[in-house]
Design an enzyme around this catalytic site. Structure first.
Site, short mmCIF file in Angstrom:
data_model
loop_
_atom_site.label_atom_id
_atom_site.label_comp_id
_atom_site.label_asym_id
_atom_site.label_seq_id
_atom_site.Cartn_x
_atom_site.Cartn_y
_atom_site.Cartn_z
N LYS A 36 0.80 -1.23 0.00
CA LYS A 36 0.00 0.00 0.00
C LYS A 36 0.83 1.27 0.00
O LYS A 36 0.32 2.35 -0.29
CB LYS A 36 -0.97 -0.02 1.17
CG LYS A 36 -2.04 -1.09 1.04
CD LYS A 36 -2.93 -0.85 -0.17
CE LYS A 36 -4.04 -1.88 -0.25
NZ LYS A 36 -4.98 -1.61 -1.34
N1 PMP Z 1 -3.61 -7.99 1.36
C1 PMP Z 1 -3.68 -7.07 2.33
C2 PMP Z 1 -3.07 -7.40 3.64
C3 PMP Z 1 -4.30 -5.83 2.09
O1 PMP Z 1 -4.37 -4.91 3.08
C4 PMP Z 1 -4.87 -5.58 0.83
C5 PMP Z 1 -5.57 -4.28 0.57
N2 PMP Z 1 -6.91 -4.22 0.95
C6 PMP Z 1 -4.80 -6.58 -0.16
C7 PMP Z 1 -4.15 -7.76 0.15
C8 PMP Z 1 -5.43 -6.43 -1.52
O2 PMP Z 1 -4.82 -5.47 -2.33
P1 PMP Z 1 -5.71 -4.56 -3.28
O3 PMP Z 1 -6.52 -3.65 -2.40
O4 PMP Z 1 -4.75 -3.81 -4.12
O5 PMP Z 1 -6.62 -5.44 -4.07
#
Ligand code: PMP
Length: 346
Positions: free
Chosen positions: A48
């Site tokens: 992130k």
């Molecule tokens: N794994 C974790 C630990 C996350 O915090 C997130 C984000 N919500 C994701 C996977 C998925 O990533 P994305 O939001 O880019 O689909």
């Protein structure tokens, strides 16, 4: 001539360019080669960081964000931590509305990075005024000079990965990648990376990981939003009870659903077999690979890249707690895990 000191100007310069590490024992017996992109090497310990930096710098570039302004976001923890980190360096106030499903550790981490945190009930619908979406929206309306990142409905979330994760994966595999695997929450990671990869080679198979209790897989297959699919589950950050516009369903070839229990065991297995101490969704992603391998998705020539999104230290009171595993019914007794590894010397 004075020698240059080798140093970064600040922590933000370390975002991105995460390593690709070959998986070995955990995929033993599966056909093909498997490489994990370890996003916990980012300074905020998750993928992130990429979107926090990109979205905030785009807002600055467009003149939307000015010094002293407030940044607001809804988050399961990781995006909040990354936004808080970027806010510290760039001098913004940071307000985060989080789900009560988030671990205590995650909330304490946000607070220590200087953010103000609103903890909202997890199991209410997205349009309930207590949901973290509605709380963030209300604060954004009330606070003058605030910017709402809105990661689920922000195209820039996709762009961040199109610009960084995608080219990194392509270059690290020298264009040899055949399959790309990623968890889907907002969908930014999988959509942006896949969009870039498919532009380079339209035959790259893109495989999304979804949770039981989430609407994404069914929506992808039928374009129908089925609220009957929704029920509470444990994995944080993966799957959704709404359809995010930050997901480009057209670049995803298939979704695979994984369970809370198997994902938790696979996260623990990553530490024991690969020395990779990573989060719950990293376990989910590798669990998804095992299931898809059993369905015949991969062959001897497959070059599979999987995104492993965050670090295990965020889950000490969950996946890496024997008591929590027992409470969830994921193990029958403490001995079944590794209680025997701890010897009390008297
Ligand atoms: N794994 C974790 C630990 C996350 O915090 C997130 C984000 N919500 C994701 C996977 C998925 O990533 P994305 O939001 O880019 O689909």
């Amino acid at each position: 001539m004075k020698e240059q000191i080798e140093a970064y100007n600040n922590v933000l310069e370390l975002i991105g360019d995460t390593p690709l590490i070959k998986l070995n024992k955990i995929i033993d017996g599966l056909p093909g080669n498997y490489y994990a992109k370890i996003e916990s090497f980012n300074p905020g310990h998750s993928t992130k960081d990429r979107i926090a930096l990109h979205i905030i710098e785009e807002a600055e570039r467009k003149g939307i964000l000015k010094p002293g302004d407030t940044i607001i976001e809804t988050t399961s923890g990781n995006t909040g931590f990354s936004i808080a980190m970027v806010s510290v360096i760039k001098g913004y106030d940071c307000i985060l509305a989080v789900s009560s499903k988030s671990s205590k550790d995650k909330i304490a981490m946000l607070k220590s990075m200087g953010a103000k945190v609103y903890v909202c009930p997890a199991n209410v619908s997205a349009d309930d005024e207590r949901s973290y979406y509605q709380v963030a929206k209300r604060l954004h309306e009330e606070i003058k000079g605030s910017v709402y990142i809105n990661q689920y409905f922000n195209e820039l979330n996709i762009d961040a990965h199109y610009n960084s994760t995608g080219p990194e994966v392509w270059n690290q595999t020298k264009g040899k990648i055949t399959h790309f695997v990623a968890c889907s929450g907002t969908g930014g990671t999988i959509s942006g990376t896949a969009r870039y990869l498919k532009e380079q080679n339209k035959d790259v198979r893109v495989l999304g990981i979804d949770a039981f209790g989430s609407v994404l897989k069914k929506y992808h297959e039928t374009r129908e939003f089925d609220s009957e699919e929704i029920y509470p589950y444990r994995i944080e950050g993966l799957g959704k009870n709404l359809i995010p516009t930050a997901t480009d369903f057209d670049v995803i070839d298939k979704f695979e659903k994984v369970s809370d229990e198997e994902s938790a065991h696979t996260a623990r297995e990553l530490a024991r077999k690969e020395g990779l101490f990573l989060g719950y969704t990293s376990g989910a992603a590798v669990q998804g690979i095992k299931q898809m391998a059993a369905q015949g998705e991969f062959n001897e020539d497959s070059i599979v890249v999987v995104i492993l999104p965050d670090h295990g230290s965020r889950y000490m009171s969950k996946v890496f707690s024997d008591d929590w595993m027992l409470e969830q019914g994921f193990v029958d007794s403490k001995n079944e895990i590794d209680a025997t590894r701890v010897q009390f010397v008297k």
